[in-house]
Design a protein around this motif. Sequence first.
Motif, short mmCIF file in Angstrom:
data_model
loop_
_atom_site.label_atom_id
_atom_site.label_comp_id
_atom_site.label_asym_id
_atom_site.label_seq_id
_atom_site.Cartn_x
_atom_site.Cartn_y
_atom_site.Cartn_z
N GLN A 407 9.53 40.07 58.79
CA GLN A 407 9.64 41.48 58.97
C GLN A 407 11.33 41.24 59.34
O GLN A 407 12.20 42.55 59.27
N ARG A 410 13.39 41.64 55.80
CA ARG A 410 13.23 43.29 55.46
C ARG A 410 14.38 43.72 56.27
O ARG A 410 15.25 44.67 55.39
N GLN A 411 14.24 43.94 57.65
CA GLN A 411 15.34 43.69 58.50
C GLN A 411 16.57 44.18 58.15
O GLN A 411 16.95 45.58 57.82
N ALA A 413 18.16 43.03 55.19
CA ALA A 413 18.35 43.37 53.39
C ALA A 413 18.27 44.92 53.89
O ALA A 413 18.86 44.81 52.43
N ASP A 414 18.53 45.70 53.94
CA ASP A 414 18.44 47.01 54.18
C ASP A 414 19.95 47.90 54.39
O ASP A 414 20.20 48.24 53.24
N SER A 415 21.27 46.60 54.88
CA SER A 415 22.13 46.68 54.56
C SER A 415 23.18 45.61 54.30
O SER A 415 24.14 45.49 55.09
#
Length: 454
Positions: A407, A410-411, A413-415
Motif C-alpha cells: 500500500q 503503491r501510494q 509510486a503514483d508521483s
Amino acid sequence: MSDQDSKSSGEKRKVTVRRRRRTDSTAGARQRAEAPRRRRKEQQPAAPPPPRPPSGGGPRPSAGPGMSLPRGKMNSKMLLILGGIVILLVICGGLNLFGGSQDSGDVAFAPPAQSSESSQPEPTRRPATPTPKPFTPPAATSGEGDTWLVMLYQDADDKVLEKDIYVDLNEAERIGSSDNVHIVAQVDRYRRGFRGDGDWDTTKRFYVTYDPDLNRVSSQQIADMGELNMADGDTLADFVTWAIETFPADKYALILSDHGMGWPGGWSDKDSGGRGDDNIALARNGDQLFLMELDQALGEIRERTGLEKFDLIGLDACLMSHVEVYDALAPHARYAVASQETEPALGWAYAGFLDALVKNPGISGKDLSRLIVQSYITEDQRIVDDQARADLMRGSSRGFGLPSAAQVARQMADSITLSAVDLQVMPQLIASLNNLAAALQETDQRPVAQARNY
C-alpha cells in the motif's frame, strides 16, 4: 513662595545636608592641632616594652642586643657546657664527612598517605571518544573485471533530509562490502536536526560493513574530517580521489545525495566550514554544488586518478533529470540515474540494488543503473521492514492501523520518476535538440506557445 516674596520678607531657607563624615568644627580644629604631635611621635623610635616581672628563680637575661651570662661561679660551668656542645658538633660533622650517606642527590619525598576520611573523591570524568581502529585497505583488484567501488557522497547537512540520508547509509549497511564490492561513504550531518546515533555533526568517512540495525551506523570509521563544505567541488574531488586511490577496482559508481534543483545544481551545506569561490549570481542565495562546479570536480578527479570514465553516476536528489545535467555528466561517465520529478525523502532503495550487485559483481554500469530504477520505492527498507515502516508512517495513519508495504509503495509510486540514461548517446541527442530549436525559430510562434505546457 516665589523668590521675590522671600527677599521681601528677609527670611532665609535652611537646607539640611546629611554627610557621611564628621564635620564638627571643634573636632576638626582639635585634629589639626594634634596632627603635628602625631607626626613627631611617629618619627621617634618606639620605646622598648617594659620588662616582664620575673616568674621566680635567678635573674633573666636582658633583652638587649647581646645576651649577658650570669657572672660569678656560673662562668666555669657554662664554659664546660659550651665546650661539650662544640665537641659534639665536631664529632657529628666528622660522621657526615666520613661515614655519612653516599647519596649526594636530593631524596625523593613521599607525602604521607591521606586518610580515607580526609581524601577528596575523584572528579567524574566523561568517557573519552573511542579512537577509530587503524584501517587497513583491502587487497587491490585482481583486474578480472568483476570488482566494484561504490562511493556514497551523502550531504546530510540539512535539517529536512538529515535523518533520511542517514538511514540510507544504514540501508547500505544491511548489505555491506564484500571481497568484490567495496562501499565507502562520506557523510556530513546537520547540527540541529536528527539527534539519533550520537547526534554528531561533523563530516566522517566510513568503510561500509554489514550491520542490520537501521538506527545505528556500525561501519568502520576511517576518519573524522571535521566540518567540511559538501557544497564545494574541492570537497567532492578530495573524497573521490582518495577513495579511488585507496580502493582500486575495475568499475566505479558515484552516488550523490541531497536536495537538487535541476540545471543550476544542488547539494547545499548551510553548516559548512567555508564557502566555495563561485562568482555567479546564483551563489548570492547560498553556496551550492553548481552544475559547472560538478563538471570541473569530475574532470579534476579523472585527471588526478587517470580514470577514463565512471561506470555510473547517480544523483539521488530531486529534479536532476535534465538534458543540461546529462550533457555535463557525459564526458565523465557512461551511465547516469536521476529523477525529473521530486523524490520522496526516503531516497533510493540502497539495500535492494547493492544486494544484487554483491551477488553478481560482474554486471555492467548499464545493469546497475537498471537495478537502481527497478528497486526504487518497492524495495526500500523503510517500506519493506515493518518497524521501519511504522516509524516512517508515524503520525500519518492515525486510527487506521499500519498500512502494508504494498500500500505504501503503491501510494508513493503514483508521483515518482527515475530514469537510467546512456550518456554515450548524449552528443546525438544534443545535436537533434539544436536542430529542433533552429526549426522552431523559423515558424509561427503562436502554435509554439500554445504547445508549451507550464
